[in-house]
Scaffold this motif. Structure first.
Motif, PDB file in Angstrom:
ATOM      1  N   ALA A 185      57.774  11.048  18.094  1.00 56.25           N
ATOM      2  CA  ALA A 185      56.606  12.014  18.168  1.00 56.25           C
ATOM      3  C   ALA A 185      56.229  12.655  19.429  1.00 56.25           C
ATOM      4  O   ALA A 185      55.891  13.545  19.661  1.00 56.25           O
ATOM      5  CB  ALA A 185      55.271  11.084  17.737  1.00 56.25           C
ATOM      6  N   ALA A 186      56.362  11.832  20.557  1.00 56.12           N
ATOM      7  CA  ALA A 186      56.189  12.108  22.038  1.00 56.12           C
ATOM      8  C   ALA A 186      56.631  13.401  22.518  1.00 56.12           C
ATOM      9  O   ALA A 186      55.792  14.223  23.072  1.00 56.12           O
ATOM     10  CB  ALA A 186      56.636  11.030  23.007  1.00 56.12           C
ATOM     11  N   ASP A 187      57.907  13.876  22.011  1.00 58.04           N
ATOM     12  CA  ASP A 187      58.253  15.111  22.549  1.00 58.04           C
ATOM     13  C   ASP A 187      57.596  16.401  21.852  1.00 58.04           C
ATOM     14  O   ASP A 187      57.860  17.552  22.468  1.00 58.04           O
ATOM     15  CB  ASP A 187      59.784  15.421  22.246  1.00 58.04           C
ATOM     16  CG  ASP A 187      60.547  14.335  23.158  1.00 58.04           C
ATOM     17  OD1 ASP A 187      60.206  14.125  24.261  1.00 58.04           O
ATOM     18  OD2 ASP A 187      61.765  13.922  22.586  1.00 58.04           O
ATOM     19  N   LEU A 188      56.792  16.101  20.811  1.00 51.61           N
ATOM     20  CA  LEU A 188      56.299  17.222  20.111  1.00 51.61           C
ATOM     21  C   LEU A 188      54.728  17.474  20.618  1.00 51.61           C
ATOM     22  O   LEU A 188      54.080  18.634  20.412  1.00 51.61           O
ATOM     23  CB  LEU A 188      56.015  16.952  18.633  1.00 51.61           C
ATOM     24  CG  LEU A 188      57.247  16.663  18.010  1.00 51.61           C
ATOM     25  CD1 LEU A 188      57.156  16.148  16.539  1.00 51.61           C
ATOM     26  CD2 LEU A 188      58.218  18.172  18.003  1.00 51.61           C
ATOM     27  N   PHE A 189      54.193  16.573  21.443  1.00 48.37           N
ATOM     28  CA  PHE A 189      52.950  16.906  22.120  1.00 48.37           C
ATOM     29  C   PHE A 189      52.742  17.103  23.726  1.00 48.37           C
ATOM     30  O   PHE A 189      53.514  16.201  24.330  1.00 48.37           O
ATOM     31  CB  PHE A 189      52.125  15.744  21.482  1.00 48.37           C
ATOM     32  CG  PHE A 189      51.913  15.744  19.974  1.00 48.37           C
ATOM     33  CD1 PHE A 189      51.019  16.561  19.656  1.00 48.37           C
ATOM     34  CD2 PHE A 189      52.760  14.698  19.427  1.00 48.37           C
ATOM     35  CE1 PHE A 189      50.918  16.371  17.899  1.00 48.37           C
ATOM     36  CE2 PHE A 189      52.667  14.565  17.969  1.00 48.37           C
ATOM     37  CZ  PHE A 189      51.670  15.746  17.382  1.00 48.37           C
ATOM     38  N   VAL A 190      52.048  17.773  23.833  1.00 50.16           N
ATOM     39  CA  VAL A 190      52.050  18.294  25.658  1.00 50.16           C
ATOM     40  C   VAL A 190      51.561  16.956  26.285  1.00 50.16           C
ATOM     41  O   VAL A 190      50.376  16.303  25.894  1.00 50.16           O
ATOM     42  CB  VAL A 190      50.831  19.349  25.939  1.00 50.16           C
ATOM     43  CG1 VAL A 190      50.690  19.509  27.117  1.00 50.16           C
ATOM     44  CG2 VAL A 190      51.312  20.636  25.118  1.00 50.16           C
ATOM     45  N   GLY A 191      52.226  16.473  27.227  1.00 48.19           N
ATOM     46  CA  GLY A 191      51.919  15.214  28.071  1.00 48.19           C
ATOM     47  C   GLY A 191      52.412  14.068  27.586  1.00 48.19           C
ATOM     48  O   GLY A 191      52.455  12.934  28.167  1.00 48.19           O
ATOM     49  N   MET A 192      52.571  13.863  26.188  1.00 44.43           N
ATOM     50  CA  MET A 192      53.421  12.575  25.735  1.00 44.43           C
ATOM     51  C   MET A 192      54.626  12.296  26.175  1.00 44.43           C
ATOM     52  O   MET A 192      54.930  11.178  26.183  1.00 44.43           O
ATOM     53  CB  MET A 192      52.902  12.680  24.234  1.00 44.43           C
ATOM     54  CG  MET A 192      52.867  11.015  23.565  1.00 44.43           C
ATOM     55  SD  MET A 192      52.869  10.965  21.672  1.00 44.43           S
ATOM     56  CE  MET A 192      51.368  11.741  21.608  1.00 44.43           C
ATOM     57  N   GLY A 193      55.251  13.292  26.020  1.00 45.18           N
ATOM     58  CA  GLY A 193      56.830  12.933  26.431  1.00 45.18           C
ATOM     59  C   GLY A 193      57.064  12.323  27.930  1.00 45.18           C
ATOM     60  O   GLY A 193      58.151  11.508  27.785  1.00 45.18           O
ATOM     61  N   GLU A 194      56.128  12.646  28.644  1.00 44.31           N
ATOM     62  CA  GLU A 194      56.197  12.252  30.136  1.00 44.31           C
ATOM     63  C   GLU A 194      56.116  10.505  29.965  1.00 44.31           C
ATOM     64  O   GLU A 194      56.518  10.100  30.898  1.00 44.31           O
ATOM     65  CB  GLU A 194      55.049  12.577  31.041  1.00 44.31           C
ATOM     66  CG  GLU A 194      55.510  14.208  31.125  1.00 44.31           C
ATOM     67  CD  GLU A 194      54.294  14.912  31.255  1.00 44.31           C
ATOM     68  OE1 GLU A 194      53.200  14.255  32.186  1.00 44.31           O
ATOM     69  OE2 GLU A 194      54.093  16.307  31.498  1.00 44.31           O
ATOM     70  N   LEU A 195      55.477   9.932  29.061  1.00 45.38           N
ATOM     71  CA  LEU A 195      55.197   8.631  28.831  1.00 45.38           C
ATOM     72  C   LEU A 195      56.254   7.674  28.089  1.00 45.38           C
ATOM     73  O   LEU A 195      56.507   6.721  27.857  1.00 45.38           O
ATOM     74  CB  LEU A 195      53.868   8.329  28.058  1.00 45.38           C
ATOM     75  CG  LEU A 195      52.815   9.071  28.848  1.00 45.38           C
ATOM     76  CD1 LEU A 195      51.603   9.014  27.827  1.00 45.38           C
ATOM     77  CD2 LEU A 195      52.346   8.458  29.923  1.00 45.38           C
ATOM     78  N   LYS A 196      57.344   8.259  27.872  1.00 45.29           N
ATOM     79  CA  LYS A 196      58.572   7.759  26.957  1.00 45.29           C
ATOM     80  C   LYS A 196      59.314   6.951  27.845  1.00 45.29           C
ATOM     81  O   LYS A 196      59.606   7.174  29.269  1.00 45.29           O
ATOM     82  CB  LYS A 196      59.473   8.819  26.490  1.00 45.29           C
ATOM     83  CG  LYS A 196      58.998   9.503  25.256  1.00 45.29           C
ATOM     84  CD  LYS A 196      59.940  10.412  24.452  1.00 45.29           C
ATOM     85  CE  LYS A 196      61.188  10.124  24.382  1.00 45.29           C
ATOM     86  NZ  LYS A 196      62.203  11.106  23.754  1.00 45.29           N
ATOM     87  N   PRO A 197      59.822   5.839  27.618  1.00 43.17           N
ATOM     88  CA  PRO A 197      59.738   5.229  26.290  1.00 43.17           C
ATOM     89  C   PRO A 197      58.015   4.416  26.273  1.00 43.17           C
ATOM     90  O   PRO A 197      57.689   3.777  27.259  1.00 43.17           O
ATOM     91  CB  PRO A 197      60.579   4.017  26.230  1.00 43.17           C
ATOM     92  CG  PRO A 197      60.817   3.714  27.563  1.00 43.17           C
ATOM     93  CD  PRO A 197      60.847   4.959  28.458  1.00 43.17           C
TER      94      PRO A 197
END
Length: 159
Positions: free
Chosen positions: A88-100
């Motif tokens: 889901a992280a890659d679909l939402f602004v700012g969340m992808g930066e928190l992966k994993p």
């Protein structure tokens, strides 16, 4: 001792407005209890997509309730469903930066708190806030307006 349910009204901005179906599927996977029953803390998850804003932004509103502290709730969900949250992280602004996500739970929790309208989130469109501490009954009482009739009173009046 169990806590009373707490509301979560999470507003997330989609990276691509056209990804509504992907985002709904990803959020459902992330916020669904695993089939092995290891985590059984979810009451429901409801996702709503308001119309795309005039500025071209698309948001998703995820509503649910939880019974633990917010930090424990998010940690339990992420640790039980890391693949769902990472997808889901890659679909939402700012969340992808928190992966994993499972390696960044405190930062992810803060990210969510900033977007939780029930906690005065600070997302780009402003926050919902509690304008006054009074209940409807207190307001009506102060106005000396009688409370609405109860179900039993209405039933009796219909006879």
């Amino acid at each position: 001792m169990p806590q009373r349910p707490n509301g979560l009204s999470l507003v997330l901005e989609l990276v691509k407005p056209a990804d509504q179906a992907k985002a709904a599927t990803a959020l459902a996977a992330a916020f669904s209890p695993p089939s092995d029953g290891a985590v059984n803390i979810l009451h429901y998850a409801w996702v709503v997509f308001p119309p795309v804003g005039a500025d071209g932004r698309q948001t998703a509103l995820l509503s649910t309730v939880y019974d633990e502290s917010f930090e424990d709730y998010i940690g339990d969900l992420v640790n039980a469903l890391p693949d769902g949250f990472n997808a889901a992280a890659d679909l939402f602004v700012g969340m992808g930066e928190l992966k994993p996500i499972q390696n960044n739970i405190p930062a992810f929790t803060q990210y969510l708190l900033e977007r939780d309208l029930t906690k005065g989130g600070t997302s780009y469109f402003g926050a919902f806030f509690r304008a006054y501490p009074y209940t409807v009954d207190q307001i009506q009482g102060a106005m000396q307006k009688p409370p609405p009739p109860s179900a039993a009173q209405l039933k009796k009046a219909r006879k």
